[in-house]
Scaffold this active site. Structure first.
Site, PDB file in Angstrom:
ATOM      1  N   ASP A   1       0.730  -0.874   0.218  1.00  0.00           N
ATOM      2  CA  ASP A   1       0.133  -0.351   0.213  1.00  0.00           C
ATOM      3  C   ASP A   1       1.103   1.182  -0.011  1.00  0.00           C
ATOM      4  OD1 ASP A   1      -2.532   1.274   0.556  1.00  0.00           O
ATOM      5  OD2 ASP A   1      -1.484   1.848   2.371  1.00  0.00           O
ATOM      6  N   SER A   2       0.626   2.175  -0.243  1.00  0.00           N
ATOM      7  CA  SER A   2       1.492   4.150   0.255  1.00  0.00           C
ATOM      8  C   SER A   2       1.831   3.310   1.326  1.00  0.00           C
ATOM      9  CB  SER A   2       0.145   4.561  -0.823  1.00  0.00           C
ATOM     10  OG  SER A   2      -0.969   5.218   0.353  1.00  0.00           O
TER      11      SER A   2
ATOM     12  N   TYR B   1      -0.890   8.294  -3.050  1.00  0.00           N
ATOM     13  CA  TYR B   1      -0.730   7.911  -4.327  1.00  0.00           C
ATOM     14  C   TYR B   1      -1.771   8.110  -4.409  1.00  0.00           C
ATOM     15  CZ  TYR B   1       2.525   3.736  -3.917  1.00  0.00           C
ATOM     16  OH  TYR B   1       3.485   3.252  -3.703  1.00  0.00           O
ATOM     17  N   GLY B   2      -3.093   8.654  -3.325  1.00  0.00           N
ATOM     18  CA  GLY B   2      -3.969   8.536  -4.761  1.00  0.00           C
ATOM     19  C   GLY B   2      -4.185  10.598  -5.508  1.00  0.00           C
TER      20      GLY B   2
ATOM     21  N   CYS C   1      -4.103  -2.060  -1.665  1.00  0.00           N
ATOM     22  CA  CYS C   1      -4.342   0.070  -1.876  1.00  0.00           C
ATOM     23  C   CYS C   1      -5.209   0.311  -3.120  1.00  0.00           C
ATOM     24  CB  CYS C   1      -3.462  -0.104  -2.089  1.00  0.00           C
ATOM     25  SG  CYS C   1      -3.321   1.678  -2.638  1.00  0.00           S
ATOM     26  N   ASN C   2      -6.261   0.425  -3.188  1.00  0.00           N
ATOM     27  CA  ASN C   2      -7.484   0.375  -4.022  1.00  0.00           C
ATOM     28  C   ASN C   2      -6.951   1.523  -5.018  1.00  0.00           C
ATOM     29  OD1 ASN C   2     -10.671  -0.419  -2.853  1.00  0.00           O
ATOM     30  ND2 ASN C   2      -9.182   0.205  -1.260  1.00  0.00           N
ATOM     31  N   THR C   3      -5.951   2.336  -4.572  1.00  0.00           N
ATOM     32  CA  THR C   3      -5.849   3.142  -5.773  1.00  0.00           C
ATOM     33  C   THR C   3      -5.084   1.995  -6.603  1.00  0.00           C
ATOM     34  OG1 THR C   3      -5.329   4.878  -4.512  1.00  0.00           O
ATOM     35  CG2 THR C   3      -4.327   5.392  -6.298  1.00  0.00           C
TER      36      THR C   3
ATOM     37  N   GLU D   1      -3.682   8.736   8.396  1.00  0.00           N
ATOM     38  CA  GLU D   1      -1.820   8.147   8.779  1.00  0.00           C
ATOM     39  C   GLU D   1      -1.449   9.259  10.261  1.00  0.00           C
ATOM     40  OE1 GLU D   1       1.113   6.883   6.331  1.00  0.00           O
ATOM     41  OE2 GLU D   1      -0.768   6.347   5.542  1.00  0.00           O
TER      42      GLU D   1
ATOM     43  N   CYS E   1     -11.360   3.261   0.323  1.00  0.00           N
ATOM     44  CA  CYS E   1      -9.439   3.006   0.316  1.00  0.00           C
ATOM     45  C   CYS E   1      -8.952   2.609   1.031  1.00  0.00           C
ATOM     46  CB  CYS E   1      -8.936   4.977   0.321  1.00  0.00           C
ATOM     47  SG  CYS E   1      -7.694   5.011   0.915  1.00  0.00           S
ATOM     48  N   THR E   2      -8.121   1.935   1.559  1.00  0.00           N
ATOM     49  CA  THR E   2      -7.768   1.389   2.626  1.00  0.00           C
ATOM     50  C   THR E   2      -7.712   1.744   4.131  1.00  0.00           C
ATOM     51  OG1 THR E   2      -5.854   0.996   1.881  1.00  0.00           O
ATOM     52  CG2 THR E   2      -7.490  -1.029   1.221  1.00  0.00           C
ATOM     53  N   HIS E   3      -7.222   3.112   3.471  1.00  0.00           N
ATOM     54  CA  HIS E   3      -7.143   3.417   5.043  1.00  0.00           C
ATOM     55  C   HIS E   3      -8.627   3.859   5.493  1.00  0.00           C
ATOM     56  CE1 HIS E   3      -2.771   4.934   2.918  1.00  0.00           C
ATOM     57  NE2 HIS E   3      -2.393   5.123   4.183  1.00  0.00           N
TER      58      HIS E   3
HETATM   59  N1  DGL Z   1      -4.920   3.324   0.510  1.00  0.00           N
HETATM   60  C1  DGL Z   1      -4.877   2.928  -0.581  1.00  0.00           C
HETATM   61  C2  DGL Z   1      -5.929   3.475  -1.286  1.00  0.00           C
HETATM   62  O1  DGL Z   1      -6.292   2.451  -1.009  1.00  0.00           O
HETATM   63  C3  DGL Z   1      -3.719   4.904  -1.077  1.00  0.00           C
HETATM   64  C4  DGL Z   1      -4.294   6.067  -0.421  1.00  0.00           C
HETATM   65  C5  DGL Z   1      -3.506   6.854  -1.041  1.00  0.00           C
HETATM   66  O2  DGL Z   1      -2.832   6.834  -0.905  1.00  0.00           O
HETATM   67  O3  DGL Z   1      -4.098   8.003  -1.507  1.00  0.00           O
HETATM   68  O4  DGL Z   1      -6.202   4.204  -2.475  1.00  0.00           O
END
Ligand code: DGL
Length: 272
Positions: free
Chosen positions: A11-12, A43-44, A74-76, A153, A185-187
């Protein structure tokens, strides 16, 4: 390939730990290796080309650790880079979009599904394409919530500012009368309580972690690759930078101490 080889996740940042938690709850004996690209999060808000480059670097790093399966936690990266990862890797690759979409369709009774995610996931329409492919009549309402990533984060989990930002983002989805909301988004599962409070108790929150864990289990069983050791698996965590709060938030979230936390140099990621 050996049964005891680890499962790789990337993931990011810290978000993919929500997927690690789901997998380790279901498969506690599996060895796992996690890579969080904390030096380059988020990453998004990056271009698709950059997310593809970073994802291939993360995957190559994990491949050098002999992983038997890659979970794109990571969904992105799943939205943008899954095709390339599947093309270049010889091991199976599991993304987040399909498991999350299938669960959302199971949960929704009124056919109105909300999706929240990063700018990249929402702009690429990853979930609406997948949901409509699976169920053409579904109504999908999407909203990018980029500030949720730095809040997670930072560990701003029970915080007035987080609640205000959640209200700002989620009010328009609430007005659409959705009955399920994909945490795309996994966050976001880290902020689950505040999201639930703002969107209301009647809306089901859908997290890809649990259905993705089931896919991992089925795959390993199907290929005879399940680790049959009766000891708890080894968990190793690699990050491209060690932010002050990573360990604290990760331990709080995973509910156990992290004994193997290592920093990876970006040069090592980029040049290999
Ligand atoms: N956790 C990530 C996701 O699922 C990325 C969030 C990010 O880095 O913007 O998209």
């Amino acid at each position: 390939m050996d049964r005891t080889n680890p499962i790789g996740f990337f993931d990011s940042g810290i978000g993919g730990l929500t997927v690690v938690r789901a997998v380790t709850q279901l498969l506690p004996n599996e060895n796992i290796i996690y890579f969080g690209d904390t030096a380059r999060v988020p990453y998004g808000s990056k271009s698709n080309d950059t997310v593809i480059d970073y994802s291939l670097q993360a995957a190559n790093f994990l491949l050098r650790k002999n992983i038997k399966l890659l979970v794109v936690a990571c969904n992105t990266a799943s939205s943008v880079a899954l095709k390339d990862l599947k093309r270049f890797l010889t091991i199976p690759v599991i993304g987040m979009i399909e498991p999350g979409s299938r669960l959302a369709l199971q949960e929704s009774k009124n056919g109105k599904v909300g999706v929240i995610g990063t700018n990249a996931t929402i702009n690429n329409k990853a979930y609406s394409h997948q949901l409509k492919k699976l169920s053409p009549k579904i109504q999908v309402y999407e909203k990018a919530c980029p500030l949720f990533v730095p809040l997670a984060e930072e560990g701003w989990i029970e915080n007035k500012a987080t609640e205000l930002i959640a209200k700002e983002y989620l009010t328009e989805l609430k007005e659409k009368e959705i009955d399920s909301l994909v945490l795309g988004c996994t966050h976001y599962p880290i902020l689950r309580d505040v999201i639930q409070k703002v969107i209301g108790k009647k809306v089901k929150l859908v997290d890809s972690g649990t259905p993705a864990a089931k896919i991992v289990e089925d795959y390993l069983n199907g290929r005879g690759l399940r680790n049959i050791s009766n000891q708890l698996g080894k968990r190793e965590f690699y990050v491209s930078d060690i932010p002050t709060k990573f360990r604290e938030i990760a331990e709080r979230f995973l509910g156990r101490k992290i004994s193997h936390l290592h920093k990876v140099d970006l040069d090592e990621l980029i040049n290999e």
